[in-house]
Design a protein around this motif. Structure first.
Motif, mmCIF file in Angstrom:
data_model
loop_
_atom_site.group_PDB
_atom_site.id
_atom_site.type_symbol
_atom_site.label_atom_id
_atom_site.label_comp_id
_atom_site.label_asym_id
_atom_site.label_seq_id
_atom_site.Cartn_x
_atom_site.Cartn_y
_atom_site.Cartn_z
ATOM 1 N N SER A 65 4.510 3.868 -2.804
ATOM 2 C CA SER A 65 3.905 2.684 -2.300
ATOM 3 C C SER A 65 5.057 1.679 -1.830
ATOM 4 N N LEU A 66 6.255 1.713 -2.732
ATOM 5 C CA LEU A 66 7.297 0.753 -2.084
ATOM 6 C C LEU A 66 7.930 1.239 -1.112
ATOM 7 N N ALA A 67 8.123 2.537 -0.784
ATOM 8 C CA ALA A 67 8.584 3.187 0.608
ATOM 9 C C ALA A 67 7.632 2.675 1.644
ATOM 10 N N ILE A 68 6.608 2.665 1.420
ATOM 11 C CA ILE A 68 5.475 2.313 2.456
ATOM 12 C C ILE A 68 5.643 0.755 2.532
ATOM 13 N N ALA A 69 5.729 -0.107 1.542
ATOM 14 C CA ALA A 69 5.932 -1.360 1.828
ATOM 15 C C ALA A 69 7.133 -1.584 2.794
ATOM 16 N N GLU A 70 8.347 -1.175 2.552
ATOM 17 C CA GLU A 70 9.452 -1.064 3.299
ATOM 18 C C GLU A 70 9.289 -0.808 4.700
ATOM 19 N N TYR A 71 8.671 0.464 4.896
ATOM 20 C CA TYR A 71 8.271 0.631 6.262
ATOM 21 C C TYR A 71 7.723 -0.008 7.099
ATOM 22 N N CYS A 72 6.465 -0.637 6.517
ATOM 23 C CA CYS A 72 5.398 -1.737 7.130
ATOM 24 C C CYS A 72 6.269 -2.929 7.364
ATOM 25 N N ALA A 73 7.213 -3.399 6.399
ATOM 26 C CA ALA A 73 7.945 -4.876 6.398
ATOM 27 C C ALA A 73 8.904 -4.616 7.650
ATOM 28 N N GLU A 74 9.445 -3.529 8.020
ATOM 29 C CA GLU A 74 10.396 -2.944 9.297
ATOM 30 C C GLU A 74 9.464 -3.465 10.442
#
Ligand SMILES: N[C@@H](CCC(=O)N[C@@H](CS)C(=O)NCC(=O)O)C(=O)O
Length: 216
Positions: A65-74
């Motif tokens: 989930s945290l990697a998904i957060a970082e991807y979405c924040a890009e």
């Protein structure tokens, strides 16, 4: 674009991943896999880690989930606060959530359809809740002016990381201070969180698991 999720009623990590993707304005095909309560074969068949959420987007394959957060924040930088110090704090408290609070998660498994008021209050879970209340109040005191969320008016990735904690606190109703209660109410009222609860309520009863439905 595909987002693989588990049973909405139970899957706290799926809620986090879904919130990140929706906050970024993406509308993937959502594939809901009824969870078996661990090692679900249909999840292993699609997700490299054997866990949900799992997101496929334009060649990117993202689990955790945290990697998904970082991807979405890009794609949508407003998922994190704009200011450097606030953004660092948001990442720290999100990482602390991602890595911790195991006692709370064990004692109070997420169930959006039950009232388990008073259950699950082990000393270890209450210690996790005390730390969470401290995180929320110090964050809101430093950065939360102007709105009900951790960083003020905007619901950020940090709020998404804590939304399933809020869901647990609403289901199990441990003693909470007034600021934490107000924060829980604000998260529950957010349109995406409310939408997730509505979708969870429509899931078939056959997806329910005894081990999560017979705590009371
Ligand atoms: N660290 C992972 C945790 C993901 C996780 O544990 N997901 C659970 C559902 S909430 C899962 O897929 N369980 C597999 C199963 O129940 O079969 C993340 O942040 O995404």
């Amino acid at each position: 674009m595909k987002l693989y999720l588990g049973t909405r009623r139970y899957s706290s990590w799926s809620l986090r991943g879904w919130l990140m993707v929706k906050l970024a304005g993406l509308n993937p095909e959502e594939i809901i896999i009824p969870l078996a309560g661990g090692n679900t074969p249909a999840v292993h068949a699609v997700s490299p880690s054997g866990l949900v959420p799992y997101f496929e987007h334009e060649g990117a394959r993202i689990w955790e989930s945290l990697a998904i957060a970082e991807y979405c924040a890009e794609l949508a930088p407003a998922l994190w606060p704009a200011e450097r110090v606030a953004r660092a704090h948001a990442r720290a408290i999100s990482a602390e959530m991602h890595a911790g609070f195991r006692a709370l998660r064990l004692a109070m498994p997420m169930n959006l359809g039950r009232d388990y008021s008073g259950l699950g209050q082990t000393p270890e879970a209450l210690a996790d809740i005390a730390r969470i209340e401290a995180i929320w109040s110090t964050t809101r005191e430093a950065f939360g002016a102007g709105g009900p969320y951790l960083f003020g008016a905007s619901f950020t990735a940090a709020d998404a990381m804590y939304a399933p904690v809020v869901a647990r606190l609403l289901t199990y109703a441990p003693p909470l201070g007034a600021p934490a209660q107000a924060y829980c109410a604000a998260i529950r009222a957010h349109n995406l969180v409310a939408n997730w609860y509505e979708l969870a309520a429509k899931e078939p009863a056959s997806w329910q698991l005894d081990k999560y439905e017979s705590l009371a």
